[in-house]
Design an enzyme around this catalytic site. Structure first.
Site, PDB file in Angstrom:
ATOM      1  N   CYS A  40      46.327   1.997  58.219  1.00  0.00           N
ATOM      2  CA  CYS A  40      45.868   1.748  59.591  1.00  0.00           C
ATOM      3  C   CYS A  40      46.275   0.150  58.230  1.00  0.00           C
ATOM      4  O   CYS A  40      45.688   0.722  57.320  1.00  0.00           O
ATOM      5  CB  CYS A  40      44.942   1.657  59.940  1.00  0.00           C
ATOM      6  SG  CYS A  40      43.513   0.503  61.026  1.00  0.00           S
TER       7      CYS A  40
ATOM      8  N   HIS B  95      45.240   5.346  68.691  1.00  0.00           N
ATOM      9  CA  HIS B  95      44.522   4.571  68.026  1.00  0.00           C
ATOM     10  C   HIS B  95      43.886   3.125  68.340  1.00  0.00           C
ATOM     11  O   HIS B  95      42.753   2.829  67.759  1.00  0.00           O
ATOM     12  CB  HIS B  95      46.080   4.091  66.701  1.00  0.00           C
ATOM     13  CG  HIS B  95      45.767   4.119  65.868  1.00  0.00           C
ATOM     14  ND1 HIS B  95      45.370   4.364  64.245  1.00  0.00           N
ATOM     15  CD2 HIS B  95      45.334   2.289  65.486  1.00  0.00           C
ATOM     16  CE1 HIS B  95      45.370   3.312  63.573  1.00  0.00           C
ATOM     17  NE2 HIS B  95      44.931   2.729  63.995  1.00  0.00           N
ATOM     18  N   GLU B  96      45.183   2.396  68.864  1.00  0.00           N
ATOM     19  CA  GLU B  96      44.548   1.014  69.119  1.00  0.00           C
ATOM     20  C   GLU B  96      42.783   0.854  70.093  1.00  0.00           C
ATOM     21  O   GLU B  96      42.225   0.135  69.627  1.00  0.00           O
ATOM     22  CB  GLU B  96      45.848   0.123  69.837  1.00  0.00           C
ATOM     23  CG  GLU B  96      46.885   0.037  68.760  1.00  0.00           C
ATOM     24  CD  GLU B  96      46.561  -0.089  67.004  1.00  0.00           C
ATOM     25  OE1 GLU B  96      45.645  -1.394  66.639  1.00  0.00           O
ATOM     26  OE2 GLU B  96      47.422  -0.052  66.501  1.00  0.00           O
TER      27      GLU B  96
ATOM     28  N   HIS C 294      39.866   1.726  68.586  1.00  0.00           N
ATOM     29  CA  HIS C 294      39.449   0.107  67.700  1.00  0.00           C
ATOM     30  C   HIS C 294      39.096  -0.078  68.547  1.00  0.00           C
ATOM     31  O   HIS C 294      37.966  -0.836  67.437  1.00  0.00           O
ATOM     32  CB  HIS C 294      40.454  -0.754  67.246  1.00  0.00           C
ATOM     33  CG  HIS C 294      41.339  -0.523  65.490  1.00  0.00           C
ATOM     34  ND1 HIS C 294      40.685  -0.467  64.505  1.00  0.00           N
ATOM     35  CD2 HIS C 294      42.431  -0.120  65.574  1.00  0.00           C
ATOM     36  CE1 HIS C 294      41.498  -0.472  63.564  1.00  0.00           C
ATOM     37  NE2 HIS C 294      42.348   0.190  64.054  1.00  0.00           N
TER      38      HIS C 294
END
Length: 167
Positions: free
Chosen positions: A90, A132-133, A136
């Site tokens: 990341c 993953h994004e 966030h």
């Protein structure tokens, strides 16, 4: 377009739930362009708005072999299928990577940069980027999924490559 500073742990914005993008105006278009430029400059595969200090639900990522970055505004993951073991890093946790489990296939929905609703189904790396994004945006980082501290690894500097074999 401008390259923005990437926030790093322990900056609090990385742990906050981002707010929905209320409307897609000129400031959002600028943010999208800046995020794409920042992602490319950092040689990243994806970037979420909180990583550049903006607490809005907006992600960009590069699909393998795609000419343009994918933009997803107010994304929602609607389906996850299967599992696979991945290695993940990341931009907000520089110098480290981890081993974790991600979905094999992810389906998400949201808006493109022009406000048009669409769905995207990703497998493998694209599924990993979507998961993953999007995480966030809820203050979740890949390190939160590690089974143990032994699954987090420090990136070791590469050995010096002799000048005669450099490209």
């Amino acid at each position: 377009m401008a390259i923005r500073r990437i926030c790093e742990l322990p900056e609090p914005i990385l742990r906050k739930k981002a707010k929905k993008v209320p409307s897609i105006d000129g400031s959002i278009q600028t943010l999208i362009d800046d995020m794409i430029e920042t992602m490319k400059s950092a040689d990243g595969a994806g970037l979420a708005a909180p990583q550049v200090g903006v607490s809005l639900r907006l992600i960009v990522f590069r699909e393998p072999d795609a000419k343009e970055a994918t933009v997803l505004i107010n994304p929602e993951i609607v389906k996850k299928e299967g599992q696979r073991q991945v290695t993940e890093g990341c931009l907000s946790i520089p110098g480290y990577f981890g081993e974790l489990t991600r979905a094999e296939t992810v389906t998400a929905k949201g808006l493109d940069r022009h406000g048009k609703a669409f769905r995207i189904k990703g497998t493998g790396v694209v599924a990993q980027l979507l998961e993953h994004e999007t995480e966030h945006l809820d203050g979740i980082l890949y390190i939160d999924h590690l089974e143990s501290e032994e699954k987090l690894h420090e990136i070791q500097p590469e050995d010096e490559i002799p000048e005669e074999i450099r490209d």
